[in-house]
Motif scaffolding. Structure first.
Motif, PDB file in Angstrom:
ATOM      1  N   ARG A 252     -23.318 -34.522  66.362  1.00  0.00           N
ATOM      2  CA  ARG A 252     -23.040 -33.902  67.651  1.00  0.00           C
ATOM      3  C   ARG A 252     -21.641 -33.295  67.683  1.00  0.00           C
ATOM      4  O   ARG A 252     -21.415 -32.202  68.198  1.00  0.00           O
ATOM      5  CB  ARG A 252     -23.171 -34.952  68.759  1.00  0.00           C
ATOM      6  CG  ARG A 252     -23.169 -34.377  70.155  1.00  0.00           C
ATOM      7  CD  ARG A 252     -24.411 -33.524  70.375  1.00  0.00           C
ATOM      8  NE  ARG A 252     -24.335 -32.681  71.558  1.00  0.00           N
ATOM      9  CZ  ARG A 252     -24.638 -33.078  72.786  1.00  0.00           C
ATOM     10  NH1 ARG A 252     -25.036 -34.303  73.000  1.00  0.00           N
ATOM     11  NH2 ARG A 252     -24.541 -32.249  73.798  1.00  0.00           N
ATOM     12  N   VAL A 253     -20.696 -34.011  67.102  1.00  0.00           N
ATOM     13  CA  VAL A 253     -19.314 -33.549  67.070  1.00  0.00           C
ATOM     14  C   VAL A 253     -19.217 -32.230  66.294  1.00  0.00           C
ATOM     15  O   VAL A 253     -18.528 -31.293  66.707  1.00  0.00           O
ATOM     16  CB  VAL A 253     -18.416 -34.650  66.456  1.00  0.00           C
ATOM     17  CG1 VAL A 253     -17.122 -34.082  65.933  1.00  0.00           C
ATOM     18  CG2 VAL A 253     -18.144 -35.741  67.494  1.00  0.00           C
ATOM     19  N   LEU A 254     -19.965 -32.143  65.200  1.00  0.00           N
ATOM     20  CA  LEU A 254     -19.962 -30.895  64.431  1.00  0.00           C
ATOM     21  C   LEU A 254     -20.565 -29.753  65.258  1.00  0.00           C
ATOM     22  O   LEU A 254     -20.011 -28.661  65.310  1.00  0.00           O
ATOM     23  CB  LEU A 254     -20.736 -31.069  63.117  1.00  0.00           C
ATOM     24  CG  LEU A 254     -20.932 -29.791  62.296  1.00  0.00           C
ATOM     25  CD1 LEU A 254     -19.596 -29.209  61.837  1.00  0.00           C
ATOM     26  CD2 LEU A 254     -21.821 -30.034  61.070  1.00  0.00           C
TER      27      LEU A 254
ATOM     28  N   ALA B  89     -12.282 -32.479  65.265  1.00  0.00           N
ATOM     29  CA  ALA B  89     -12.926 -31.938  66.463  1.00  0.00           C
ATOM     30  C   ALA B  89     -11.909 -31.780  67.593  1.00  0.00           C
ATOM     31  O   ALA B  89     -11.874 -30.750  68.270  1.00  0.00           O
ATOM     32  CB  ALA B  89     -14.066 -32.846  66.906  1.00  0.00           C
ATOM     33  N   HIS B  90     -11.068 -32.777  67.778  1.00  0.00           N
ATOM     34  CA  HIS B  90     -10.069 -32.675  68.841  1.00  0.00           C
ATOM     35  C   HIS B  90      -9.061 -31.575  68.546  1.00  0.00           C
ATOM     36  O   HIS B  90      -8.663 -30.822  69.424  1.00  0.00           O
ATOM     37  CB  HIS B  90      -9.353 -34.012  69.041  1.00  0.00           C
ATOM     38  CG  HIS B  90     -10.110 -34.922  69.956  1.00  0.00           C
ATOM     39  ND1 HIS B  90     -10.328 -34.611  71.282  1.00  0.00           N
ATOM     40  CD2 HIS B  90     -10.728 -36.102  69.748  1.00  0.00           C
ATOM     41  CE1 HIS B  90     -11.038 -35.577  71.850  1.00  0.00           C
ATOM     42  NE2 HIS B  90     -11.305 -36.489  70.935  1.00  0.00           N
TER      43      HIS B  90
ATOM     44  N   HIS C 284     -11.162 -35.383  80.396  1.00  0.00           N
ATOM     45  CA  HIS C 284     -12.317 -36.187  80.746  1.00  0.00           C
ATOM     46  C   HIS C 284     -13.504 -35.298  81.063  1.00  0.00           C
ATOM     47  O   HIS C 284     -14.665 -35.633  80.797  1.00  0.00           O
ATOM     48  CB  HIS C 284     -11.998 -37.095  81.927  1.00  0.00           C
ATOM     49  CG  HIS C 284     -13.064 -38.099  82.190  1.00  0.00           C
ATOM     50  ND1 HIS C 284     -14.007 -37.932  83.169  1.00  0.00           N
ATOM     51  CD2 HIS C 284     -13.372 -39.250  81.564  1.00  0.00           C
ATOM     52  CE1 HIS C 284     -14.845 -38.955  83.143  1.00  0.00           C
ATOM     53  NE2 HIS C 284     -14.482 -39.768  82.177  1.00  0.00           N
ATOM     54  N   GLU C 285     -13.209 -34.160  81.631  1.00  0.00           N
ATOM     55  CA  GLU C 285     -14.236 -33.206  82.026  1.00  0.00           C
ATOM     56  C   GLU C 285     -15.089 -32.777  80.823  1.00  0.00           C
ATOM     57  O   GLU C 285     -16.303 -32.636  80.916  1.00  0.00           O
ATOM     58  CB  GLU C 285     -13.519 -31.983  82.629  1.00  0.00           C
ATOM     59  CG  GLU C 285     -14.410 -30.849  83.092  1.00  0.00           C
ATOM     60  CD  GLU C 285     -15.300 -31.256  84.249  1.00  0.00           C
ATOM     61  OE1 GLU C 285     -14.944 -32.219  84.945  1.00  0.00           O
ATOM     62  OE2 GLU C 285     -16.361 -30.623  84.420  1.00  0.00           O
ATOM     63  N   HIS C 286     -14.436 -32.569  79.688  1.00  0.00           N
ATOM     64  CA  HIS C 286     -15.163 -32.106  78.508  1.00  0.00           C
ATOM     65  C   HIS C 286     -15.967 -33.254  77.900  1.00  0.00           C
ATOM     66  O   HIS C 286     -15.580 -34.411  77.979  1.00  0.00           O
ATOM     67  CB  HIS C 286     -14.183 -31.540  77.484  1.00  0.00           C
ATOM     68  CG  HIS C 286     -14.847 -30.658  76.468  1.00  0.00           C
ATOM     69  ND1 HIS C 286     -15.500 -31.171  75.377  1.00  0.00           N
ATOM     70  CD2 HIS C 286     -14.983 -29.318  76.397  1.00  0.00           C
ATOM     71  CE1 HIS C 286     -16.005 -30.177  74.666  1.00  0.00           C
ATOM     72  NE2 HIS C 286     -15.710 -29.042  75.267  1.00  0.00           N
ATOM     73  N   ILE C 287     -17.067 -32.905  77.268  1.00  0.00           N
ATOM     74  CA  ILE C 287     -18.000 -33.915  76.778  1.00  0.00           C
ATOM     75  C   ILE C 287     -17.572 -34.532  75.426  1.00  0.00           C
ATOM     76  O   ILE C 287     -18.031 -35.603  75.043  1.00  0.00           O
ATOM     77  CB  ILE C 287     -19.400 -33.265  76.658  1.00  0.00           C
ATOM     78  CG1 ILE C 287     -20.487 -34.332  76.566  1.00  0.00           C
ATOM     79  CG2 ILE C 287     -19.473 -32.298  75.494  1.00  0.00           C
ATOM     80  CD1 ILE C 287     -21.881 -33.740  76.703  1.00  0.00           C
ATOM     81  N   LEU C 288     -16.651 -33.843  74.734  1.00  0.00           N
ATOM     82  CA  LEU C 288     -16.321 -34.259  73.370  1.00  0.00           C
ATOM     83  C   LEU C 288     -15.955 -35.752  73.258  1.00  0.00           C
ATOM     84  O   LEU C 288     -16.382 -36.438  72.330  1.00  0.00           O
ATOM     85  CB  LEU C 288     -15.176 -33.392  72.826  1.00  0.00           C
ATOM     86  CG  LEU C 288     -14.716 -33.695  71.411  1.00  0.00           C
ATOM     87  CD1 LEU C 288     -15.823 -33.430  70.398  1.00  0.00           C
ATOM     88  CD2 LEU C 288     -13.474 -32.887  71.053  1.00  0.00           C
TER      89      LEU C 288
END
Ligand SMILES: Cc1cc2nc3c(=O)[nH]c(=O)nc-3n(C[C@H](O)[C@H](O)[C@H](O)COP(=O)(O)OP(=O)(O)OC[C@H]3O[C@@H](n4cnc5c(N)ncnc54)[C@H](O)[C@@H]3O)c2cc1C
Lengths: 367, 432
Positions: free
Chosen positions: A219-221, A296-297, A307-311
């Motif tokens: 998912r991160v990719l 990813a970050h 927090h808003e972002h799903i990552l």
């Protein structure tokens, strides 16, 4: 991939996509039980996979269960799927009863054993266990302990204990349960060979985290890849910059490595037996998790730190899961022993020989 | 290239690499490396100024040692009184106006500034010692941090007399806090894309647009706002920008929190709707904002906060291992410790050079790059070492480890991302 496997993967993917949304995961972190997600998985027969139908399960093999779990990792599913799988498999093995209700267990750690005293029809139980995944949402909990004569495992109702809320760094429930001279009338109390069961759970527990992480890495990719085509700086999407391309390439490598490591570990899995595969896969995926989260970050810039972002739902889980059921150091020590025991045959033989896998007996005491 | 190792006894070192047809000439008097590349009959020459990476060694006077003793006993006292719990990343997330005012009352904010503006006229090295001690202890210094670190020096360099007289004493008293208004939704790494519009009116400007990721805007009183006082010139995007001191309580400004992934409120979105900024709030020259802003960066990037954000965890780790008495585990800390020692020396060298009015931008970018990598490494090392031996750790250790890990994504982004820093460094090294 055979038909059934494909069917399971497609069905689970659809359920996860539809129900396991960002909102649901955030709400679970606030303490809400994802009942709809659980019920649909249960109705679709996903909870009791890898238990024969005649024993009350839904059939299928371990690989099927781990495929489902991998998708749970990919969508950050806030439910005790891993624990229910392992708990039911253990109950099945010990001749206990299976159900598709949420089930969890207190890891059988030498220093958190419960005391069981026979009292007429039932048992008086005392003790405390920490970091139990999802205890607050479970219907039943497996606890481990000792009677006067032997080690046992018992299936108790959550209500029998006092639950203190806790969480891991991903905000997943990791609760403490305390029983203080609690009388429990009818509960299954089954004698066990402690070392064996505890090590079995140590290995299979690690395997659950391995596949969860493999899913989350995927998912991160995906998120990162998409973001690099959307975010524009200096007049072009950032995937056009070589520095970003290098990062993506490294991330892709970690994803691929994590995937094959997980596949092989699942492939070699046989409950109650140990092979080198789980150790190696856990070490490798733990490393991949750290690298993947960092890349990813970095690529997402400030927005990925919000927090808003799903990552963060995935990166925080990667950080949490790599430390559950053994860090690189802990598994590294175990692997080191295995390599030493392999003796003169050397590393090459250790890596390549199809050695018959041995029944787990070796001691392992930390979680 | 090996010339630095071989050339010590020579004034200059000269070598030809026949295989690649490259010629190196290194001159120790001027610290320049000349590279010639032969393509056919054409010789291309490049000159590298090695000097920009050479740093001074900072020296401590007896007086500085006294300063260190003073700050240490202050911190010890504060901890004993329970004023604060050590925290990772405390210069960003440890907000305590009371603590800031205590530091101010001891003369530890604006230390190097002229006395007539509320400063103490102390050396940059004395200031360095104060800041590094505060960071190492994980003390709550976020409130005044930016004002002390970069707003003060900016105003001293470019501010009007009136601005200096008005703002500096308030900052030095620990009463006036500033935010950095650079980033916008479409201008992150590409800062020249800043589009916050400042329209000239009688006696000032009217601002419309937004800033984002503004650390501490919810408690700061002012923000140094980079905006466009002239329309964008696509030929030279750095033109037409200015720095305006914006009063964050001015009508038309809305500050919206953006929560970090941990749920903490640290940065914000700052929206401008017809916000009036008086003409006397212009810093330096109109249109010179880009250059002035860049000059701040050496201050912003080279300080001890770029490698000490996770030091409280490292200290706790060392404590834990020491109590266990495991020398092998301790040896694993050695590499990080040596790296830290090196970075601190680099960073102090830069502080020294800034005081001598030099601008070691490249070295500053390097300190930030190397330092923020180290900050992240500390959290990794902590989890690996402590899991190795059923070690019992304190709750404090767990708390610091969590903070270090969950804040780590920010380290290599804020103040210029690693990728951008490396471009600056490589361009500088190649001498472009
Ligand atoms: C904790 C924190 C506090 C902050 N505080 C402030 C503040 O107080 N005031 C303020 O103004 N800003 C602040 N920022 C914003 C910070 O300066 C930006 O995050 C940073 O400049 C990067 O911008 P971005 O997030 O938009 O990422 P982007 O610029 O979109 O970058 C995304 C990715 O692309 C890479 N990239 C972009 N361009 C290139 C290129 N040309 N070549 C190679 N790679 C490239 C980046 O390195 C990054 O990996 C803060 C950020 C954080 C995380």
């Amino acid at each position: 991939m055979n038909e059934i496997t494909k069917l399971i993967i497609d069905a689970t993917t659809k359920i996860m996509k539809d129900i396991c949304t960002k909102k649901l995961v955030n709400e679970a972190e606030q303490g809400l039980w994802a009942s709809e997600l659980w019920d649909i998985l249960a109705d679709s027969g996903m909870i009791t996979v890898a238990i024969p139908e005649e024993r009350g399960g839904n059939g299928g093999g371990y690989a099927d269960a781990f495929n489902i779990l991998r998708l749970a990792g990919k969508y950050a599913a806030p439910i005790p799927l891993a624990e229910t799988f392992l708990g039911n498999w253990l109950l099945n093995q010990l001749g206990g009863e299976i159900s598709d209700e949420p089930l969890t267990f207190a890891y059988p750690n030498k220093n958190q054993l419960f005391r069981f005293q026979k009292n007429g029809e039932g048992w008086v139980v005392s003790g405390k266990a920490r970091a139990i995944p999802w205890a607050r949402f479970a219907k039943t909990i497996l606890i481990f302990g000792q009677t006067e004569s032997e080690h046992v495992v018992a299936l108790i109702k959550k209500e029998h204990g006092h639950i203190e809320l806790g969480q891991n760094l991903a905000g997943e429930a990791r609760d403490t349960i305390t029983l203080d001279h609690t009388f429990i009338k009818d509960c299954q109390v089954i004698p066990i060979e402690f070392e064996h069961v505890s090590n079995q759970l140590w290995h299979s527990g690690a395997l659950t985290r391995i596949v969860l992480m493999a899913g989350a890495t995927e998912r991160v990719l995906e998120l990162t890849k998409t973001y690099t085509t959307e975010r524009v700086q200096f007049g072009r999407p950032i995937h056009r910059f070589q520095a970003i391309q290098q990062q993506l390439a490294i991330l892709a490598g970690e994803y691929a490595a994590a995937g094959i490591a997980a596949d092989c570990a699942v492939d070699a899995f046989k409950p109650g037996f140990q092979s080198k595969d789980i150790a190696m896969a856990k070490i490798r995926i733990n490393e991949a998790a750290g690298k993947a989260a960092a890349i990813a970050h970095q690529v997402h810039g400030a927005i990925g730190f919000t927090h808003e972002h799903i990552l963060h739902q995935y990166t925080r889980r990667l950080w949490a899961w790599r430390d559950e059921y053994g860090t690189e150091t802990e598994w590294g020590n175990q692997l080191a022993h295995q390599i030493v025991e392999n003796g003169q045959a050397g590393l090459w033989s250790f890596l390549t020989d199809k050695k018959s896998i041995g029944r787990i007996i070796e001691k392992k005491e930390s979680v | 290239m090996t010339f630095t190792n071989q050339g010590h006894s020579f004034e200059a070192y000269f070598t030809i690499d026949l295989k690649f047809r490259i010629l190196y000439y290194f001159d120790y008097r001027y610290d320049i490396l000349i590279i010639g590349m032969l393509e056919g009959l054409k010789l291309t020459l490049g000159v590298i100024l090695v000097k920009s990476l050479k740093l001074s060694i900072a020296h401590f006077s007896d007086r500085t040692d006294a300063v260190r003793e003073e700050i240490r006993s202050f911190i010890r006292q504060e901890k004993e009184n329970g004023t604060f719990e050590p925290k990772c990343d405390s210069w960003l997330s440890g907000y305590s106006p009371e603590f800031s005012r205590k530091l101010a009352s001891r003369g530890w904010i604006g230390m190097t500034w002229p006395k007539r503006y509320g400063g103490q006229e102390r050396s940059a090295i004395d200031r360095y010692v104060i800041t590094e001690e505060l960071l190492a202890a994980g003390s709550p210094v976020a409130a005044h941090w930016i004002a002390d670190r970069q707003t003060g020096p900016l105003l001293l360099r470019y501010g009007t007399e009136q601005q200096k007289e008005y703002f500096l004493p308030k900052i030095a008293k620990g009463e006036s806090y500033f935010a950095i208004g650079l980033s916008e939704p479409n201008a992150g790494s590409d800062l020249a894309a800043v589009s916050l519009k400042a329209t000239k009116v009688d006696n000032g400007w009217i601002l419309n647009g937004s800033k984002i990721w503004t650390s501490g805007a919810h408690f700061a009183h002012y923000m140094i706002t980079l905006c466009r006082t002239s329309p964008l010139n696509p030929e030279n995007r750095h033109e037409g920008m200015s720095q305006l001191i914006t009063d964050l309580s001015a009508p038309g400004i809305t500050i919206r929190p953006i929560l970090l992934m941990t749920g903490e409120h640290h940065f914000n979105e700052v929206l401008f709707e017809d916000v009036f900024v008086p003409v006397n709030m212009l810093v330096g020259q109109e249109g010179n904002g880009w250059k002035q802003g860049m000059a701040e960066l050496a201050y912003e990037r080279s300080g001890p906060e770029r490698f000490l954000s996770t030091f409280p965890l490292l200290e706790e780790l060392v404590n834990t291992i020491r109590l266990k008495g495991d020398v092998y585990l301790m040896s694993q800390v050695s590499s990080i410790a040596s790296n830290l020692w090196t970075l601190r020396n680099m960073s102090m060298g830069i502080a020294q050079m800034l005081e001598e009015n030099k601008t070691p931008d490249l070295a500053a970018a390097l300190v930030k790059d190397l330092g923020t990598q180290l900050e992240t490494q500390v959290a990794e090392l902590a989890r690996l070492l402590v899991s190795s031996e059923n070690m019992t750790v304190s709750d404090q250790f767990e708390k610091l480890k969590l903070e270090a890990l969950l804040h780590s994504p920010g380290f290599t982004l804020r103040g210029g991302t690693t990728e951008i820093l490396r471009m600056i460094v490589s361009k500088g090294v190649i001498g472009k």
